[in-house]
Write a protein that holds these residues in place. Structure first.
Motif, PDB file in Angstrom:
ATOM      1  N   TYR A 426       0.817  -1.208   0.000  1.00  0.00           N
ATOM      2  CA  TYR A 426       0.000   0.000   0.000  1.00  0.00           C
ATOM      3  C   TYR A 426       0.853   1.261   0.000  1.00  0.00           C
ATOM      4  O   TYR A 426       2.019   1.264   0.401  1.00  0.00           O
ATOM      5  CB  TYR A 426      -0.950   0.010   1.205  1.00  0.00           C
ATOM      6  N   GLU A 427       0.231   2.349  -0.475  1.00  0.00           N
ATOM      7  CA  GLU A 427       0.854   3.654  -0.485  1.00  0.00           C
ATOM      8  C   GLU A 427       0.741   4.276   0.904  1.00  0.00           C
ATOM      9  O   GLU A 427      -0.358   4.559   1.378  1.00  0.00           O
ATOM     10  CB  GLU A 427       0.172   4.558  -1.509  1.00  0.00           C
ATOM     11  N   ALA A 428       1.884   4.500   1.547  1.00  0.00           N
ATOM     12  CA  ALA A 428       1.899   5.033   2.909  1.00  0.00           C
ATOM     13  C   ALA A 428       2.338   6.494   2.963  1.00  0.00           C
ATOM     14  O   ALA A 428       2.487   7.057   4.047  1.00  0.00           O
ATOM     15  CB  ALA A 428       2.818   4.190   3.797  1.00  0.00           C
ATOM     16  N   GLU A 429       2.564   7.090   1.797  1.00  0.00           N
ATOM     17  CA  GLU A 429       2.848   8.515   1.657  1.00  0.00           C
ATOM     18  C   GLU A 429       2.192   8.976   0.366  1.00  0.00           C
ATOM     19  O   GLU A 429       1.897   8.158  -0.512  1.00  0.00           O
ATOM     20  CB  GLU A 429       4.354   8.797   1.624  1.00  0.00           C
ATOM     21  N   PRO A 430       1.972  10.272   0.186  1.00  0.00           N
ATOM     22  CA  PRO A 430       1.324  10.748  -1.039  1.00  0.00           C
ATOM     23  C   PRO A 430       2.040  10.343  -2.322  1.00  0.00           C
ATOM     24  O   PRO A 430       1.439  10.276  -3.376  1.00  0.00           O
ATOM     25  CB  PRO A 430       1.303  12.263  -0.860  1.00  0.00           C
ATOM     26  N   SER A 431       3.336  10.079  -2.251  1.00  0.00           N
ATOM     27  CA  SER A 431       4.062   9.582  -3.413  1.00  0.00           C
ATOM     28  C   SER A 431       5.318   8.859  -2.939  1.00  0.00           C
ATOM     29  O   SER A 431       5.931   9.244  -1.952  1.00  0.00           O
ATOM     30  CB  SER A 431       4.443  10.731  -4.348  1.00  0.00           C
ATOM     31  N   SER A 432       5.657   7.754  -3.611  1.00  0.00           N
ATOM     32  CA  SER A 432       7.016   7.202  -3.545  1.00  0.00           C
ATOM     33  C   SER A 432       7.358   6.392  -2.302  1.00  0.00           C
ATOM     34  O   SER A 432       8.534   6.183  -2.015  1.00  0.00           O
ATOM     35  CB  SER A 432       8.050   8.338  -3.685  1.00  0.00           C
ATOM     36  N   TYR A 433       6.366   5.888  -1.577  1.00  0.00           N
ATOM     37  CA  TYR A 433       6.696   5.127  -0.364  1.00  0.00           C
ATOM     38  C   TYR A 433       5.633   4.046  -0.201  1.00  0.00           C
ATOM     39  O   TYR A 433       4.548   4.298   0.304  1.00  0.00           O
ATOM     40  CB  TYR A 433       6.705   6.063   0.841  1.00  0.00           C
ATOM     41  N   LEU A 434       5.983   2.828  -0.647  1.00  0.00           N
ATOM     42  CA  LEU A 434       5.024   1.723  -0.616  1.00  0.00           C
ATOM     43  C   LEU A 434       5.521   0.629   0.296  1.00  0.00           C
ATOM     44  O   LEU A 434       6.653   0.146   0.175  1.00  0.00           O
ATOM     45  CB  LEU A 434       4.781   1.179  -2.025  1.00  0.00           C
ATOM     46  N   LEU A 435       4.665   0.238   1.219  1.00  0.00           N
ATOM     47  CA  LEU A 435       5.000  -0.742   2.241  1.00  0.00           C
ATOM     48  C   LEU A 435       4.294  -2.074   1.976  1.00  0.00           C
ATOM     49  O   LEU A 435       3.265  -2.126   1.305  1.00  0.00           O
ATOM     50  CB  LEU A 435       4.602  -0.224   3.622  1.00  0.00           C
ATOM     51  N   PHE A 436       4.871  -3.127   2.549  1.00  0.00           N
ATOM     52  CA  PHE A 436       4.298  -4.481   2.465  1.00  0.00           C
ATOM     53  C   PHE A 436       4.256  -5.070   3.854  1.00  0.00           C
ATOM     54  O   PHE A 436       5.203  -4.937   4.633  1.00  0.00           O
ATOM     55  CB  PHE A 436       5.171  -5.358   1.555  1.00  0.00           C
ATOM     56  N   GLU A 437       3.146  -5.723   4.171  1.00  0.00           N
ATOM     57  CA  GLU A 437       3.063  -6.474   5.418  1.00  0.00           C
ATOM     58  C   GLU A 437       2.112  -7.636   5.259  1.00  0.00           C
ATOM     59  O   GLU A 437       1.323  -7.699   4.300  1.00  0.00           O
ATOM     60  CB  GLU A 437       2.643  -5.574   6.574  1.00  0.00           C
ATOM     61  N   THR A 438       2.186  -8.576   6.199  1.00  0.00           N
ATOM     62  CA  THR A 438       1.387  -9.793   6.110  1.00  0.00           C
ATOM     63  C   THR A 438       0.489  -9.935   7.348  1.00  0.00           C
ATOM     64  O   THR A 438       0.780  -9.376   8.412  1.00  0.00           O
ATOM     65  CB  THR A 438       2.288 -11.032   6.001  1.00  0.00           C
ATOM     66  N   TYR A 439      -0.569 -10.730   7.178  1.00  0.00           N
ATOM     67  CA  TYR A 439      -1.534 -10.997   8.250  1.00  0.00           C
ATOM     68  C   TYR A 439      -1.889 -12.474   8.259  1.00  0.00           C
ATOM     69  O   TYR A 439      -1.970 -13.119   7.193  1.00  0.00           O
ATOM     70  CB  TYR A 439      -2.810 -10.174   8.077  1.00  0.00           C
ATOM     71  N   ASN A 440      -2.101 -13.003   9.447  1.00  0.00           N
ATOM     72  CA  ASN A 440      -2.527 -14.390   9.616  1.00  0.00           C
ATOM     73  C   ASN A 440      -4.041 -14.489   9.411  1.00  0.00           C
ATOM     74  O   ASN A 440      -4.810 -13.810  10.083  1.00  0.00           O
ATOM     75  CB  ASN A 440      -2.146 -14.888  11.009  1.00  0.00           C
ATOM     76  N   ILE A 441      -4.449 -15.323   8.466  1.00  0.00           N
ATOM     77  CA  ILE A 441      -5.865 -15.422   8.126  1.00  0.00           C
ATOM     78  C   ILE A 441      -6.696 -15.913   9.312  1.00  0.00           C
ATOM     79  O   ILE A 441      -7.777 -15.383   9.592  1.00  0.00           O
ATOM     80  CB  ILE A 441      -6.042 -16.370   6.913  1.00  0.00           C
ATOM     81  N   ASN A 442      -6.194 -16.900  10.031  1.00  0.00           N
ATOM     82  CA  ASN A 442      -6.961 -17.447  11.155  1.00  0.00           C
ATOM     83  C   ASN A 442      -7.209 -16.396  12.239  1.00  0.00           C
ATOM     84  O   ASN A 442      -8.286 -16.358  12.852  1.00  0.00           O
ATOM     85  CB  ASN A 442      -6.235 -18.656  11.759  1.00  0.00           C
ATOM     86  N   GLU A 443      -6.217 -15.531  12.449  1.00  0.00           N
ATOM     87  CA  GLU A 443      -6.401 -14.463  13.425  1.00  0.00           C
ATOM     88  C   GLU A 443      -7.433 -13.440  12.952  1.00  0.00           C
ATOM     89  O   GLU A 443      -8.210 -12.917  13.728  1.00  0.00           O
ATOM     90  CB  GLU A 443      -5.059 -13.757  13.700  1.00  0.00           C
ATOM     91  N   LEU A 444      -7.425 -13.176  11.644  1.00  0.00           N
ATOM     92  CA  LEU A 444      -8.342 -12.181  11.102  1.00  0.00           C
ATOM     93  C   LEU A 444      -9.799 -12.627  11.190  1.00  0.00           C
ATOM     94  O   LEU A 444     -10.687 -11.808  11.413  1.00  0.00           O
ATOM     95  CB  LEU A 444      -7.991 -11.868   9.650  1.00  0.00           C
ATOM     96  N   VAL A 445     -10.065 -13.900  10.985  1.00  0.00           N
ATOM     97  CA  VAL A 445     -11.455 -14.367  10.897  1.00  0.00           C
ATOM     98  C   VAL A 445     -12.026 -14.780  12.231  1.00  0.00           C
ATOM     99  O   VAL A 445     -13.197 -15.208  12.311  1.00  0.00           O
ATOM    100  CB  VAL A 445     -11.600 -15.509   9.865  1.00  0.00           C
ATOM    101  N   LYS A 446     -11.256 -14.668  13.307  1.00  0.00           N
ATOM    102  CA  LYS A 446     -11.779 -15.022  14.635  1.00  0.00           C
ATOM    103  C   LYS A 446     -12.933 -14.120  15.023  1.00  0.00           C
ATOM    104  O   LYS A 446     -12.892 -12.905  14.785  1.00  0.00           O
ATOM    105  CB  LYS A 446     -10.661 -14.886  15.687  1.00  0.00           C
TER     106      LYS A 446
END
Length: 446
Positions: A426-446
């Protein structure tokens, strides 16, 4: 959630906070970046991006990728996969003496290939200065039963480019001209300029290969190009113009790609999201691994959907989630016939502002990354379940929101990494700064 990683980082303080530019390096860096596309190709993550010389939606813009073969733990160095013709580059938003690629959208074909479609514009400012665009010049014409690209001389006489690159004059006679690559025009063996540019070579602040305009020119309007990778993003085909397969005269000068990802349905149909001049939603689809493309009818009722993304429900129903005109609920379109025809759905309780969002379905669950409710800020990951209404899964029960960040948040793209993990860029600044992160599906759907 794993620690955030910087996938793409600008190196110029004109487009990114100077304290963040120190994170730019040979692996992730360039002048400016925008518009994420992220996909899982047989276990390899491929992240695509606009790599630009400005922070604007025009100027010199290449498409670049990075790859991860270990689920996003480490990433390859940035690789440029397609470069536009340019006669000038400036690290300034007023520069538009360049063609540009913009808004990548990827899908996985049934044969495993990555299919990427992307907008291409000749030298202009795209939608941001319509006076430059050629509203009255046809970009394609029927010649001997085939749709061929049309280029024009200064007197507006048409010439036609054959599939092998040779050029016919207005009377359909073979000339000594030929076109190679992305618009390079030759007269016999002499290079005489690029059909997508106008004028002489100028300044070169981005330090790239420059050229000059040709005496024959393509109409200034949007085109749709396709690239293909058969080795999980290591190498890519030459870009192929597919505009003629899906363009209608009523589209005007803009038929554009909705960035993010497409959808390959359980039947093996590749669906790609497009939109027409901010007026209606369009789907193009391929049933032969991206070799040929077909188009659905426009959906004029979906005026506020433009940039949109799709998911497939367990029963094969396809839901399209759009971009609202103002802060509020997300508009939805629904297809019951594998993306061929669409109908208007009820707005869903996914609150965001006017901005692209990403959606992903896994089993009976739907995940969406989007802005907060009041501004392009405070990104959220929403989790929902498909709900059957009458005889089809046409609604979503959103039951959980997870905060992604505080501060700026705009375009994003989700993908499933493995049976337990999803990732988001995702874009974390108006331009030029894109971050990546991960999430555990089982934790999300609890």
């Amino acid at each position: 959630m794993r620690d955030k990683q910087i996938l793409f980082c600008g190196n110029h303080p004109h487009y990114l906070k100077e304290e963040l530019t120190v994170h730019s390096n040979s692996a992730n860096g360039g002048i400016a970046f925008r518009i994420p596309s992220l996909i899982n190709a047989g276990g390899t993550l491929v992240a695509a991006i606009d790599r630009a010389s400005t922070g604007a939606d025009w100027g010199y813009i290449e498409i670049a990728v990075r790859r991860s073969e270990d689920g996003g733990k480490t990433w390859s160095n940035l690789q440029t996969i397609v470069t536009p013709p340019a006669r000038e580059t400036k690290i300034a938003d007023e520069c538009y003496a360049s063609g540009f690629f913009i808004d990548p959208c990827m899908a996985i074909a049934p044969n495993g290939d990555i299919i990427m479609i992307v907008d291409f514009w000749p030298e202009c400012k795209g939608l941001h200065n319509r006076r430059i665009l050629d509203r009255h010049k046809a970009p394609y014409a029927e010649v001997n039963g085939k749709k061929l690209p049309v280029i024009y001389d200064k007197n507006k006489n048409p010439y036609y480019i054959n599939e092998n690159g040779t050029v016919l004059d207005k009377d359909k006679n073979l000339t000594s001209y030929r076109v190679e690559g992305i618009g390079s025009l030759y007269n016999k063996d002499e290079y005489i300029g690029n059909i997508f540019l106008n004028g002489p070579t100028g300044v070169n602040e981005a330090n790239v290969a420059l050229t000059f305009g040709a005496p024959l020119n393509a109409p200034k309007r949007s085109y749709i190009y396709m690239l293909r990778s058969s080795d999980q993003g290591k190498t890519w085909s030459e870009p192929k113009d597919i505009t003629h397969m899906v363009l209608k005269r009523s589209d005007g000068t803009f038929l554009g790609v909705a960035p993010g990802v497409g959808l390959t349905t359980k039947s093996g149909r590749i669906l790609m999201p497009l939109y027409v001049d901010r007026k209606s939603t369009v789907t193009i689809y391929s049933d032969d691994n991206g070799e040929t493309w077909h188009r659905t009818e426009e959906q004029p009722y979906s005026k506020n959907i433009d940039e949109w993304q799709m998911v497939e429900a367990p029963d094969g129903t396809v839901l399209g989630f759009g971009r609202q005109k103002r802060p509020g609920k997300t508009p939805v379109t629904i297809s019951r016939d594998n993306g061929k025809t669409w109908k208007k759905g009820s707005k869903t309780e996914l609150i965001a502002v006017k901005c692209q969002k990403s959606v992903l379905s896994i089993g009976g669950y739907v995940f969406s990354t989007h802005t907060g409710p009041k501004a392009r800020a405070d990104g959220e990951l929403s989790i929902g379940r498909f709900i059957k209404a009458k005889d089809a899964y046409t609604k979503i029960n959103w039951f959980k929101n997870v905060k992604i960040n505080s501060g700026f948040f705009a375009y994003s793209c989700l993908t499933q990494i493995d049976e337990n993990t999803i990732g988001v860029m995702y874009e974390a600044e108006p331009s030029s700064y894109l971050l990546f992160e991960t999430y555990n599906i089982n934790e999300l759907v609890k």
